[in-house]
Design a protein around this motif. Structure first.
Motif, PDB file in Angstrom:
ATOM      1  N   PRO A 179       0.815  -1.215   0.000  1.00 15.32           N
ATOM      2  CA  PRO A 179       0.000   0.000   0.000  1.00 15.32           C
ATOM      3  C   PRO A 179       0.850   1.266   0.000  1.00 15.32           C
ATOM      4  CG  PRO A 179       0.184  -0.824   2.217  1.00 15.32           C
ATOM      5  CD  PRO A 179       0.942  -1.797   1.336  1.00 15.32           C
ATOM      6  N   LEU A 187      -1.463   4.916   4.359  1.00 20.21           N
ATOM      7  CA  LEU A 187      -2.626   4.238   4.927  1.00 20.21           C
ATOM      8  C   LEU A 187      -3.539   5.248   5.616  1.00 20.21           C
ATOM      9  CD1 LEU A 187      -0.849   1.132   6.474  1.00 20.21           C
ATOM     10  CD2 LEU A 187      -2.203   1.217   4.369  1.00 20.21           C
ATOM     11  N   ALA A 247      -4.508   4.303   0.590  1.00 17.49           N
ATOM     12  CA  ALA A 247      -5.460   3.202   0.737  1.00 17.49           C
ATOM     13  C   ALA A 247      -6.086   3.245   2.119  1.00 17.49           C
ATOM     14  CB  ALA A 247      -4.759   1.863   0.525  1.00 17.49           C
ATOM     15  N   LEU A 285      -8.019  -2.448   2.761  1.00 17.07           N
ATOM     16  CA  LEU A 285      -6.941  -3.435   2.763  1.00 17.07           C
ATOM     17  C   LEU A 285      -7.328  -4.671   3.572  1.00 17.07           C
ATOM     18  CD1 LEU A 285      -3.533  -1.545   3.027  1.00 17.07           C
ATOM     19  CD2 LEU A 285      -4.634  -2.567   1.044  1.00 17.07           C
ATOM     20  N   HIS A 336      -1.968  -0.731  -5.637  1.00 15.39           N
ATOM     21  CA  HIS A 336      -3.221   0.012  -5.546  1.00 15.39           C
ATOM     22  C   HIS A 336      -4.316  -0.493  -6.487  1.00 15.39           C
ATOM     23  CE1 HIS A 336      -6.051   3.332  -6.334  1.00 15.39           C
ATOM     24  NE2 HIS A 336      -5.903   3.576  -5.050  1.00 15.39           N
TER      25      HIS A 336
END
Length: 225
Positions: A151, A154, A190, A195, A215
């Motif tokens: 990722p 976050l 993300a 996730l 992604h």
């Protein structure tokens, strides 16, 4: 239930770990076992096992979880460890590999690891170099299935002291994401919840091989799931 996927989660107190616990609620196909050093606040409706021990005993805890899939969502930052590179490697390299080796010994056929976009052993960035080094070593453990999650920034609520850079990053990431096009799309931010859904969708996958997911892959998996 015999068709349940037994998932052992390592790193359950972090942003991604807590999101996985939350997203696992109400999924009868998942039996979640969290390994941690301290108590983890559980969301309403959570039905799971929690195994508490010091990190030196985590291999025993992983084995006790009898995993089909092990999810490793461990990680710290250089700032958190006061710039001590050895302390950083102790978590993001040593502990990750220790848990991965324990997963292999425990008979897990699948390993899912949260890494970072840009991870590459040859990177001049220390953080990304360590992440890339770990990815290379994980491949040599020869799991039937290895999923590496990469990722960007976050987004989600973290417990503990706020990380200033991450706070600003989360604030402006929706705007920055619009500027990241073409090959740069992989650096888009993300949501931790997204996730977590990706991880739970991947868990128990019977296909063999090593997958590196970024992604756009997350979006495809979420649409399928």
């Amino acid at each position: 239930m015999s068709d349940q996927t037994r998932i052992v989660l390592v790193g359950s107190t972090g942003l991604i770990g807590r999101a996985v616990i939350k997203e696992a609620v109400g999924r009868p196909s998942v039996h979640l076992v969290a390994v941690a050093r301290r108590e983890v606040p559980l969301p309403k409706g959570a039905r799971m096992e929690l195994l508490l021990s010091d990190t030196e005993h985590w291999p025993d805890a992983i084995a006790a979880g009898r995993p089909h899939t092990v999810v490793i969502a461990l990680g710290t930052t250089i700032k958190t460890v006061g710039g001590d590179k050895a302390a950083f490697r102790a978590v993001d390299h040593d502990l990750v590999l220790q848990c991965a080796a324990a997963a292999k010994s425990a008979g897990a056929r699948q390993l899912i690891v949260v890494s970072s976009v840009g991870a590459q052993f040859a990177s001049k960035n220390f953080y990304l170099s360590v992440k890339g080094e770990v990815e290379d070593k994980l491949a040599k453990l020869h799991f039937d299935r290895l999923d590496i999650i990469r990722p960007g920034i976050l987004r989600g609520h973290r417990e503990g002291p706020p990380r200033r850079a991450e706070r600003w990053g989360m604030l402006f990431s929706p705007l920055v994401d619009l500027l990241l096009v073409g090959p740069m799309r992989k650096y888009r931010s993300a949501k931790a919840a997204d996730l977590a859904q990706v991880i739970l969708t991947l868990a128990g996958n019977k296909q063999r091989g090593r997958l590196v997911l970024e992604h756009d892959d997350f979006g495809r998996i979420l649409r399928r799931g």
